[in-house]
Design a protein around this motif. Structure first.
Motif, mmCIF file in Angstrom:
data_model
loop_
_atom_site.group_PDB
_atom_site.id
_atom_site.type_symbol
_atom_site.label_atom_id
_atom_site.label_comp_id
_atom_site.label_asym_id
_atom_site.label_seq_id
_atom_site.Cartn_x
_atom_site.Cartn_y
_atom_site.Cartn_z
ATOM 1 N N LYS A 56 0.812 -1.222 0.000
ATOM 2 C CA LYS A 56 0.000 0.000 0.000
ATOM 3 C C LYS A 56 0.842 1.266 0.000
ATOM 4 O O LYS A 56 0.372 2.323 -0.420
ATOM 5 N N ASP A 57 2.083 1.189 0.492
ATOM 6 C CA ASP A 57 2.954 2.365 0.539
ATOM 7 C C ASP A 57 3.636 2.514 -0.814
ATOM 8 O O ASP A 57 4.731 2.017 -1.043
ATOM 9 N N VAL A 58 2.989 3.249 -1.735
ATOM 10 C CA VAL A 58 3.451 3.334 -3.119
ATOM 11 C C VAL A 58 4.573 4.351 -3.283
ATOM 12 O O VAL A 58 5.519 4.122 -4.044
ATOM 13 N N GLY A 59 4.487 5.477 -2.579
ATOM 14 C CA GLY A 59 5.500 6.505 -2.800
ATOM 15 C C GLY A 59 5.425 7.629 -1.778
ATOM 16 O O GLY A 59 4.708 7.541 -0.769
ATOM 17 N N PHE A 60 6.159 8.699 -2.079
ATOM 18 C CA PHE A 60 6.326 9.825 -1.154
ATOM 19 C C PHE A 60 6.277 11.116 -1.971
ATOM 20 O O PHE A 60 6.948 11.241 -3.005
ATOM 21 N N LEU A 61 5.480 12.068 -1.518
ATOM 22 C CA LEU A 61 5.334 13.359 -2.204
ATOM 23 C C LEU A 61 5.740 14.490 -1.272
ATOM 24 O O LEU A 61 5.289 14.551 -0.127
ATOM 25 N N GLN A 62 6.591 15.377 -1.786
ATOM 26 C CA GLN A 62 6.968 16.588 -1.054
ATOM 27 C C GLN A 62 6.548 17.800 -1.867
ATOM 28 O O GLN A 62 6.843 17.900 -3.062
ATOM 29 N N VAL A 63 5.838 18.725 -1.225
ATOM 30 C CA VAL A 63 5.338 19.935 -1.882
ATOM 31 C C VAL A 63 5.862 21.154 -1.129
ATOM 32 O O VAL A 63 5.588 21.314 0.063
ATOM 33 N N LYS A 64 6.608 21.986 -1.830
ATOM 34 C CA LYS A 64 7.029 23.273 -1.284
ATOM 35 C C LYS A 64 6.078 24.348 -1.796
ATOM 36 O O LYS A 64 6.046 24.645 -2.990
ATOM 37 N N VAL A 65 5.289 24.910 -0.904
ATOM 38 C CA VAL A 65 4.389 26.007 -1.256
ATOM 39 C C VAL A 65 5.148 27.310 -0.986
ATOM 40 O O VAL A 65 5.329 27.712 0.166
ATOM 41 N N LEU A 66 5.595 27.940 -2.047
ATOM 42 C CA LEU A 66 6.482 29.089 -1.910
ATOM 43 C C LEU A 66 5.706 30.393 -1.813
ATOM 44 O O LEU A 66 5.703 31.044 -0.775
ATOM 45 N N LYS A 67 5.028 30.768 -2.872
ATOM 46 C CA LYS A 67 4.345 32.066 -2.871
ATOM 47 C C LYS A 67 3.287 32.086 -3.961
ATOM 48 O O LYS A 67 3.210 31.193 -4.810
ATOM 49 N N ALA A 68 2.469 33.139 -3.928
ATOM 50 C CA ALA A 68 1.513 33.421 -4.987
ATOM 51 C C ALA A 68 1.668 34.884 -5.376
ATOM 52 O O ALA A 68 2.084 35.722 -4.570
ATOM 53 N N VAL A 69 1.330 35.189 -6.617
ATOM 54 C CA VAL A 69 1.527 36.540 -7.150
ATOM 55 C C VAL A 69 0.247 36.994 -7.841
ATOM 56 O O VAL A 69 -0.391 36.214 -8.560
ATOM 57 N N ASP A 70 -0.128 38.248 -7.591
ATOM 58 C CA ASP A 70 -1.233 38.911 -8.291
ATOM 59 C C ASP A 70 -2.553 38.173 -8.086
ATOM 60 O O ASP A 70 -3.274 37.868 -9.040
ATOM 61 N N VAL B 6 6.694 23.511 3.701
ATOM 62 C CA VAL B 6 6.926 22.228 3.047
ATOM 63 C C VAL B 6 5.923 21.216 3.604
ATOM 64 O O VAL B 6 5.813 21.046 4.827
ATOM 65 N N PHE B 7 5.207 20.549 2.710
ATOM 66 C CA PHE B 7 4.221 19.541 3.083
ATOM 67 C C PHE B 7 4.625 18.205 2.462
ATOM 68 O O PHE B 7 5.095 18.158 1.320
ATOM 69 N N THR B 8 4.426 17.139 3.197
ATOM 70 C CA THR B 8 4.715 15.805 2.666
ATOM 71 C C THR B 8 3.490 14.915 2.829
ATOM 72 O O THR B 8 2.760 15.018 3.828
ATOM 73 N N PHE B 9 3.269 14.054 1.837
ATOM 74 C CA PHE B 9 2.143 13.129 1.828
ATOM 75 C C PHE B 9 2.645 11.729 1.495
ATOM 76 O O PHE B 9 3.540 11.572 0.658
ATOM 77 N N PRO B 10 2.060 10.713 2.090
ATOM 78 C CA PRO B 10 2.287 9.345 1.580
ATOM 79 C C PRO B 10 1.423 9.127 0.345
ATOM 80 O O PRO B 10 0.268 9.550 0.302
ATOM 81 N N ILE B 11 1.980 8.478 -0.668
ATOM 82 C CA ILE B 11 1.243 8.224 -1.909
ATOM 83 C C ILE B 11 0.669 6.817 -1.854
ATOM 84 O O ILE B 11 1.405 5.838 -1.700
ATOM 85 N N GLU C 294 7.231 23.880 -5.713
ATOM 86 C CA GLU C 294 8.336 22.983 -6.051
ATOM 87 C C GLU C 294 7.965 21.595 -5.553
ATOM 88 O O GLU C 294 7.736 21.401 -4.358
ATOM 89 N N LEU C 295 7.908 20.640 -6.481
ATOM 90 C CA LEU C 295 7.378 19.317 -6.173
ATOM 91 C C LEU C 295 8.442 18.245 -6.368
ATOM 92 O O LEU C 295 9.265 18.330 -7.285
ATOM 93 N N ASP C 296 8.394 17.240 -5.508
ATOM 94 C CA ASP C 296 9.239 16.050 -5.635
ATOM 95 C C ASP C 296 8.390 14.830 -5.341
ATOM 96 O O ASP C 296 7.664 14.803 -4.335
ATOM 97 N N VAL C 297 8.491 13.822 -6.202
ATOM 98 C CA VAL C 297 7.748 12.596 -5.989
ATOM 99 C C VAL C 297 8.694 11.409 -6.160
ATOM 100 O O VAL C 297 9.456 11.339 -7.125
ATOM 101 N N LEU C 298 8.666 10.510 -5.195
ATOM 102 C CA LEU C 298 9.429 9.267 -5.243
ATOM 103 C C LEU C 298 8.438 8.119 -5.122
ATOM 104 O O LEU C 298 7.594 8.124 -4.216
ATOM 105 N N PHE C 299 8.533 7.148 -6.033
ATOM 106 C CA PHE C 299 7.600 6.027 -5.961
ATOM 107 C C PHE C 299 8.237 4.777 -6.533
ATOM 108 O O PHE C 299 9.215 4.836 -7.290
ATOM 109 N N ASN C 300 7.651 3.659 -6.141
ATOM 110 C CA ASN C 300 8.098 2.361 -6.633
ATOM 111 C C ASN C 300 7.226 1.974 -7.827
ATOM 112 O O ASN C 300 6.014 1.813 -7.681
#
Length: 718
Positions: free
Chosen positions: A346-360, A399-404, A463-469
């Motif tokens: 069930k543990d397919v992967g790992f997601l990291q999300v960097k929420v930096l900023k928004a403009v306008d 920085v937010f991380t989720f299990p995939i 900025e996104l990073d995803v690692l999965f099997n």
């Protein structure tokens, strides 16, 4: 493994921060306001106000004569279940919370009774259940029913009235940002970060009362999480065989509430029975088979419940992001390497999300500013940033991380404007499929509207990073997709109905044109074409072998892949043209809502919504087959090619009769080998991961100020 281990470091940081912030907090305005959390659960034995012997009840909550919240309407029900939660600010406890119930009619609302709660009687930081008897001095009815709700009162420590913004702004930036981070980390630790998973397999019911006379479905509730099972035909012993995943918070003592409902041909719903399970009393890392008797009613439910720890969920600052540490990144990568492919499927992967900023961003306040915050959703998982006040160009730097659990899930990032006591205002949204993520690259995404069809105002930097099997992801592709938490009922939309009709019409025309082509060959309308078709038919029938069927599909994949790589086919162009609908249709939908047309034809609306949903399912099914061969999602197309190649080899070396025999033995003995097996169709599960044309447009990344968008082309034509 202890469930608290996944957040132990954050708890330590919060404690240290709170100790250091005591001096800062002592300087803040006093006294604090209060937050009153209301969980409106249900009504029981309410009075009849309609001629048909039922009512359409809804509830209003009032303080100081002002209505602060109005619940949804539950139609045709004297025992309504609302299951709604609202948080109301309270400045003083010397007042009463009034709860008033009304019956919704087309022109007016009939009073059904009221009750009140004195706020001084509530205890701080403690949830109490209130069963309030409804009364009406002007009514001759003795028993008007009761309202059941939970109330919780807490001190509002860190979010003050807006008219104090100027004084707060005068304080040093370091002090305000430090207090905000303390408030953020503490609230997020308590309310957002789950550290366990409750997996429930609903198997069957036994001797359900009245089950043989109406359709049966189950409602499962754990805290504010809610699932609804599929509705089964009339049977006293219904079998569901469905699986549901709930988030588990070790610091909460939520009970699993299970309700059995039945629905007759007139769409009337009636509660048949309830039962509860104390999740905290179940052993960890073990599947528990429970037969739960219904309270106050005969019958029981059979289900499997497993509680397991969950890691990979976190919120942190940029300086301490998990994948930024080389040793931690190596450890996470090792977890999803090929040699660990069959460990914890069930543990397919790992997601990291960097929420930096928004403009306008869009200005949602009268002062020309907004108070934006972000909500990140991955399947049923949801995390939230803090609010940046009075800013159209906010910087969150979190920085937010989720299990995939499924590599085919879509990350949805929604920007809202905090609006005090009211629901937040929508500012923009973006949907990002996990398989489209470019690891480690900062990307600018143009925000879209709620329907993800047109551009909204503003952009967001992620900025996104995803690692999965890949092996785990492939296995998961052929298993049932995770059910979404129960949401509000869909509303009728003329635009969606028209779009679905066009989608089905497009697929139908393609099939019709193929039939007409074959018919023209049979009728010899063109001699050359008919001769060629006849020769191909004779040669194919004479020399075809079964292994050639998947081989031909592989050739089709290869042909379409060559078209995609050479740029001769644009996968999103047709879909964007389909979504480029007239804006006047949106305005017509809004006008129809104002006129109350939906309320007047409530039964007709249900039929139209059902037709609308059926059309969407048909259109999506055909489009998913097409998009599989069009290499819309390369991962899925490669996976389909591998399966077809394996099928080609198997069919070439193994006679068909042996394959059919093995398949039949597997199907007949599946129940004997695993009595609790969940039925599924691997092909349909695979196709459910392929996006339809509408989903392709919703998940496509918009290019800022693109002159080729369908909306711009349409306006330029006008």
């Amino acid at each position: 493994m202890d469930l608290d281990s996944s957040v132990s470091s954050q708890i330590f940081d919060d404690q240290m921060a709170l100790e250091e912030a005591n001096d800062c907090l002592s300087d803040l305005p006093s006294p604090f306001a209060y937050l009153l959390t209301i969980h409106l659960k249900e009504g029981r034995n309410l009075v009849i106000r309609d001629r048909c012997g039922t009512s359409d009840p809804y509830v209003k909550f009032k303080l100081n004569g002002k209505t602060l919240y109005k619940s949804k309407v539950v139609y045709k029900n004297l025992n309504p279940v609302w299951d709604e939660t609202v948080v109301l600010p309270v400045q003083t406890l010397h007042q009463k919370l009034w709860i008033k119930v009304y019956d919704r009619d087309l022109t007016s609302s009939d009073f059904m009774g009221s009750a009140f709660v004195a706020l001084t009687e509530l205890e701080l930081n403690r949830t109490t259940e209130q069963v309030l008897k409804l009364e009406d001095p002007n009514s001759l009815e003795d028993d008007m029913g009761v309202i059941v709700l939970n109330l919780s009162l807490a001190v509002k420590q860190g979010d003050f009235k807006r008219n104090r913004w100027s004084s707060r702004k005068k304080r040093t930036s370091s002090k305000s940002s430090f207090i905000r981070s303390v408030r953020l980390s503490d609230s997020l630790r308590k309310n957002q970060l789950w550290n366990g998973l409750v997996t429930i397999t609903l198997l069957e019911g036994k001797n359900i009362p009245g089950g043989g006379l109406a359709e049966i479905f189950i409602l499962l509730k754990l805290g504010d999480q809610r699932y609804k099972s599929k509705t089964l035909c009339k049977s006293a012993n219904p079998q569901w065989r469905e699986q549901f995943d709930f988030h588990y918070f070790s610091d909460r003592k939520d009970m699993l509430d299970i309700e059995v409902w039945r629905k007759d041909n007139k769409k009337h719903e009636e509660l048949l029975g309830t039962c509860q399970v104390d999740i905290t009393a179940l052993p960890m890392k073990r599947t528990n088979c429970l037969e739960l008797p219904l309270e106050k009613y005969p019958g029981s439910l059979l289900m499997l419940i497993a509680v397991s720890p969950c890691t990979g969920v976190s919120i942190s600052d940029l300086c301490v992001c998990p994948l930024g540490d080389p040793s931690e990144r190596q450890q996470i990568s090792q977890r999803y390497c090929i040699k660990n492919s069959f460990r914890d499927i069930k543990d397919v992967g790992f997601l990291q999300v960097k929420v930096l900023k928004a403009v306008d961003l869009l200005a949602a306040d009268f002062a020309g500013k907004s108070d934006p915050f972000c909500v990140l959703e991955l399947g049923n998982d949801s995390l939230q940033t803090h609010t940046v006040y009075k800013n159209l160009n906010p910087e969150w730097n979190k920085v937010f991380t989720f299990p995939i659990k499924d590599i085919h899930d879509v990350l949805e990032v929604t920007v809202f404007d905090e609006d005090g006591d009211k629901p937040p205002d929508f500012l923009g949204k973006v949907a990002i499929p996990l398989l489209s993520i470019r690891n480690g690259k900062q990307s600018c995404y143009t925000l879209k509207n709620k329907d993800l069809e047109r551009a909204s105002k503003g952009v967001i930097y992620l900025e996104l990073d995803v690692l999965f099997n890949p092996i785990k992801a492939s296995i998961r592709t052929f298993r049932p997709r995770e059910k979404r938490f129960t949401e509000e009922n869909r509303k009728f939309s003329k635009k969606i109905l028209s779009r679905n009709v066009d989608r089905v019409k497009k697929i139908t025309m393609a099939i019709w044109n193929t039939i007409q082509f074959l018919r023209s060959c049979f009728l010899w309308e063109s001699t050359v074409k008919s001769v060629i078709a006849f020769v191909v038919f004779v040669v194919t029938v004479w020399s075809v072998e079964l292994y050639m069927v998947p081989l031909a599909l592989l050739v089709l994949f290869a042909y379409n892949f060559s078209l995609v790589t050479t740029g001769k086919v644009n996968n999103t162009q047709d879909a964007q043209e389909l979504m480029g609908l007239d804006e006047d249709e949106d305005e017509d939908d809004k006008e129809s809502e104002k006129k109350g047309l939906i309320d007047r034809i409530h039964m007709v609306q249900e039929i139209i919504i059902a037709v609308q949903g059926i059309l969407e399912e048909i259109a999506s099914f055909g489009e998913r087959i097409k998009n599989t061969f069009n290499w819309t999602v390369p991962f899925l197309s490669v996976l389909a090619c591998l399966v077809l190649a394996a099928a080609t080899v198997v069919l070439y070396f193994i006679p068909l009769r042996y394959i059919v025999l093995i398949w039949g033995i597997n199907k007949f003995t599946k129940k004997l080998r695993n009595p609790y097996a969940i039925d599924n169709n691997e092909l349909l599960d695979f196709l459910s991961r392929v996006p339809s044309d509408v989903q392709k447009v919703q998940r496509a990344e918009l290019k800022p100020y693109s002159s080729s968008s369908p909306i711009r082309r349409k306006r330029s034509a006008l």
